[in-house]
Design a protein around this motif. Structure first.
Motif, mmCIF file in Angstrom:
data_model
loop_
_atom_site.group_PDB
_atom_site.id
_atom_site.type_symbol
_atom_site.label_atom_id
_atom_site.label_comp_id
_atom_site.label_asym_id
_atom_site.label_seq_id
_atom_site.Cartn_x
_atom_site.Cartn_y
_atom_site.Cartn_z
ATOM 1 N N GLU A 47 0.827 -1.464 -0.017
ATOM 2 C CA GLU A 47 -0.137 -0.062 0.080
ATOM 3 C C GLU A 47 0.488 1.142 0.278
ATOM 4 N N THR A 48 0.403 2.282 -0.527
ATOM 5 C CA THR A 48 0.901 3.840 -0.581
ATOM 6 C C THR A 48 0.400 4.448 0.127
ATOM 7 N N CYS A 49 1.110 5.156 0.774
ATOM 8 C CA CYS A 49 0.765 6.625 2.139
ATOM 9 C C CYS A 49 0.728 7.411 2.012
ATOM 10 N N VAL A 50 -0.123 8.394 1.213
ATOM 11 C CA VAL A 50 -0.390 9.641 1.232
ATOM 12 C C VAL A 50 -0.808 10.665 2.017
ATOM 13 N N SER A 51 -1.355 11.605 2.484
ATOM 14 C CA SER A 51 -1.410 12.706 3.511
ATOM 15 C C SER A 51 -1.430 14.293 2.973
ATOM 16 N N LEU A 52 -2.395 14.483 3.446
ATOM 17 C CA LEU A 52 -2.369 16.253 3.100
ATOM 18 C C LEU A 52 -1.227 16.943 3.803
ATOM 19 N N GLY A 53 -1.396 16.545 4.491
ATOM 20 C CA GLY A 53 0.156 17.208 5.108
ATOM 21 C C GLY A 53 2.056 16.896 4.043
ATOM 22 N N ASP A 54 2.191 16.065 3.433
ATOM 23 C CA ASP A 54 3.171 15.277 2.965
ATOM 24 C C ASP A 54 3.171 15.805 1.371
ATOM 25 N N THR A 55 3.885 17.075 1.124
ATOM 26 C CA THR A 55 3.637 17.461 -0.067
ATOM 27 C C THR A 55 5.648 17.117 -1.046
ATOM 28 N N VAL A 56 5.416 16.811 -2.631
ATOM 29 C CA VAL A 56 6.680 16.881 -2.727
ATOM 30 C C VAL A 56 6.529 18.064 -4.436
ATOM 31 N N PRO A 57 7.512 18.324 -4.881
ATOM 32 C CA PRO A 57 7.324 19.235 -5.709
ATOM 33 C C PRO A 57 6.940 18.337 -6.787
ATOM 34 N N LEU A 58 6.186 18.875 -7.881
ATOM 35 C CA LEU A 58 6.456 18.207 -8.991
ATOM 36 C C LEU A 58 7.714 18.378 -9.777
ATOM 37 N N LEU A 59 7.926 17.870 -10.567
ATOM 38 C CA LEU A 59 9.313 17.263 -11.856
ATOM 39 C C LEU A 59 9.202 18.205 -12.638
ATOM 40 N N GLN A 60 7.406 18.622 -13.173
ATOM 41 C CA GLN A 60 7.540 19.378 -14.798
ATOM 42 C C GLN A 60 6.516 20.350 -13.949
ATOM 43 N N GLY A 61 6.593 21.477 -14.505
ATOM 44 C CA GLY A 61 5.426 22.215 -14.203
ATOM 45 C C GLY A 61 5.821 22.886 -12.921
ATOM 46 N N LYS A 62 4.745 23.777 -12.026
ATOM 47 C CA LYS A 62 5.026 23.915 -10.823
ATOM 48 C C LYS A 62 3.842 23.855 -9.951
ATOM 49 N N GLY A 63 3.835 24.004 -8.198
ATOM 50 C CA GLY A 63 2.951 23.123 -7.590
ATOM 51 C C GLY A 63 3.677 22.158 -7.165
ATOM 52 N N THR A 64 2.549 21.520 -6.049
ATOM 53 C CA THR A 64 2.863 20.217 -5.403
ATOM 54 C C THR A 64 2.157 19.664 -5.833
ATOM 55 N N THR A 65 2.483 17.997 -5.145
ATOM 56 C CA THR A 65 1.422 16.627 -5.232
ATOM 57 C C THR A 65 2.758 15.572 -4.294
ATOM 58 N N ASN A 66 1.429 15.103 -3.912
ATOM 59 C CA ASN A 66 1.125 14.272 -2.390
ATOM 60 C C ASN A 66 2.253 13.188 -2.890
ATOM 61 N N LEU A 67 2.610 12.268 -3.944
ATOM 62 C CA LEU A 67 3.286 11.436 -3.965
ATOM 63 C C LEU A 67 4.011 11.140 -5.234
ATOM 64 N N VAL A 68 5.136 11.194 -6.214
ATOM 65 C CA VAL A 68 5.946 10.574 -7.033
ATOM 66 C C VAL A 68 6.030 8.957 -7.221
#
Ligand SMILES: [Zn+2]
Length: 166
Positions: A47-68
């Protein structure tokens, strides 16, 4: 673009408002599920675990995501981005009507989410207003006694689904 709405249901005996400890948008609540690769169909082992407080930058483009995450089989990279503000607690009325309550919306690029795991960190309240917190649903069932209402309370028959949202 397809998003996936995580929806849950359960049998709530003398209980209502089942939700993560800090609400659906609790920044530290871990949402656990598997990912199915959109290219090769491989299902992740763990299982993958994601939470709103855990973000990583997107490699392409702007903004952040929660899992790559990269698919172990075809090496394609995908992302999971959580979209807050769409969830609500599961109520007694939902259960009586056999309905599901939406918890969290996921924007999954390259993956399809599968098999949500309930885990720990839930809260619920009795119809008399007694609050039960820090509930662990990884064992599927929860049962207690409501002193105020003088009745047994129980959560059972947990169900979940990821519904595609266009
Ligand atoms: Zn793959």
């Amino acid at each position: 673009m397809v998003n996936f709405m995580l929806k849950i249901s359960a049998d709530l005996e003398n209980l209502t408002n089942l939700q993560p400890q800090g609400g659906c948008d609790d920044p530290s609540f871990p949402y656990l599920f598997k990912l199915k690769c959109g290219r090769c169909g491989e299902l992740s082992q763990k299982e993958t675990c994601v939470s709103l407080g855990d973000t990583v930058p997107l490699l392409q483009g702007k903004g952040t995501t929660n899992l790559v995450q990269k698919c172990k089989f075809c090496m394609r990279e995908g992302t999971v981005t959580m979209i807050p503000g769409k969830g609500r607690p599961l109520t007694q009325e939902d259960c009586e009507g056999g309905k599901f309550a939406p918890l969290m919306l996921f924007d999954c690029r390259g993956y399809e989410p599968v098999g949500f795991v309930f885990g720990a960190g839930w809260k619920v309240e009795s119809l008399e207003g007694t609050k039960f917190e820090g509930i662990d649903l990884s064992g599927d069932d929860f049962s207690e006694y409501d002193e105020k209402g003088e009745c047994p309370v129980m959560i059972s028959n947990l169900r979940s689904t990821f519904e595609p949202v266009k």
